[in-house]
Design an enzyme around this catalytic site. Sequence first.
Site, PDB file in Angstrom:
ATOM      1  CG  ASP A   8      44.875  43.554  35.812  1.00 38.55           C
ATOM      2  OD1 ASP A   8      46.088  43.754  35.458  1.00 38.55           O
ATOM      3  OD2 ASP A   8      44.499  43.245  37.100  1.00 38.55           O
ATOM      4  CG  ASP A  10      50.076  40.248  37.508  1.00 38.52           C
ATOM      5  OD1 ASP A  10      50.294  39.015  37.381  1.00 38.52           O
ATOM      6  OD2 ASP A  10      50.795  40.996  36.719  1.00 38.52           O
TER       7      ASP A  10
END
Length: 237
Positions: A8, A10
């Site tokens: 991922d 963020d």
Amino acid sequence: MLEAVIFDVDGTLSDTERHGHLPAFNAAFAAHGLDIVWTPDEYGHLLTITGGRRRIAADLRARGFAATADDLAVAIHRTKTQLFLDRVLAGGVAPRPGVIELVTELLEAGVRTAVATTGSRAWVDPLLHHIVGDGVMEVVVTGDDVQQLKPHPEVYLAALQRLGVSARSAMAVEDSAVGLQAACAAGLTTVVVTNDYTVRQDFPGAAAVLSRFDGRERLGADRCRELHHHGSAAALS
Ligand code: XBP
Ligand code: MG
């Protein structure tokens, strides 16, 4: 065998939310003449709504902008994307400590790396260029490439498909409960590395929950292999 790790962005590769996206959202509201300022706490709650445009639209609806919320959200989000991109291009976004070391170790160990994010392509590519370099992440799937955002597994399924590996041969690294849900639904063993915004969330089904990549808990290639091995064994039993 562990063939690929899907990250991922963020909150995971970089702590982008509080000091990156949040000020960009607030500056975009101001640029559109709106008297809306999200506090860091409010923003923490709004993070459960994935995708900046959807997040803005939901908040506008809650403030009574019923009829215009969706169109206004598109325009505000366009401005926010440009503002966040400016920050990225100015070098205002750094990797979390230990991330570069982990990615380097994985590549040296022959494990491929990829990205599955809800964020927008316009800033994701430049951000990856700045923090890990071009071509390091072999596959990059963004929120612009899928119909359904996390917690739906589509972004992870698309990353697996583009890598050409099965969920059993890969694992995910996430920072949030919503991201964990998406990765687990795609069948991936998932390690969660929390941050200030996510540390109090519940992480059912995570192979491990760490608070950082570096230091005593250090997440390296060997640990990833170990966690993946145990995760795959648990999934089979
Ligand atoms: C990140 C998001 C994104 C960012 C803002 O979630 O939900 O919406 O907060 O970026 P994840 P955009 O870490 O699970 O991918 O404004 O480009 O959506
Ligand atoms: Mg995240």
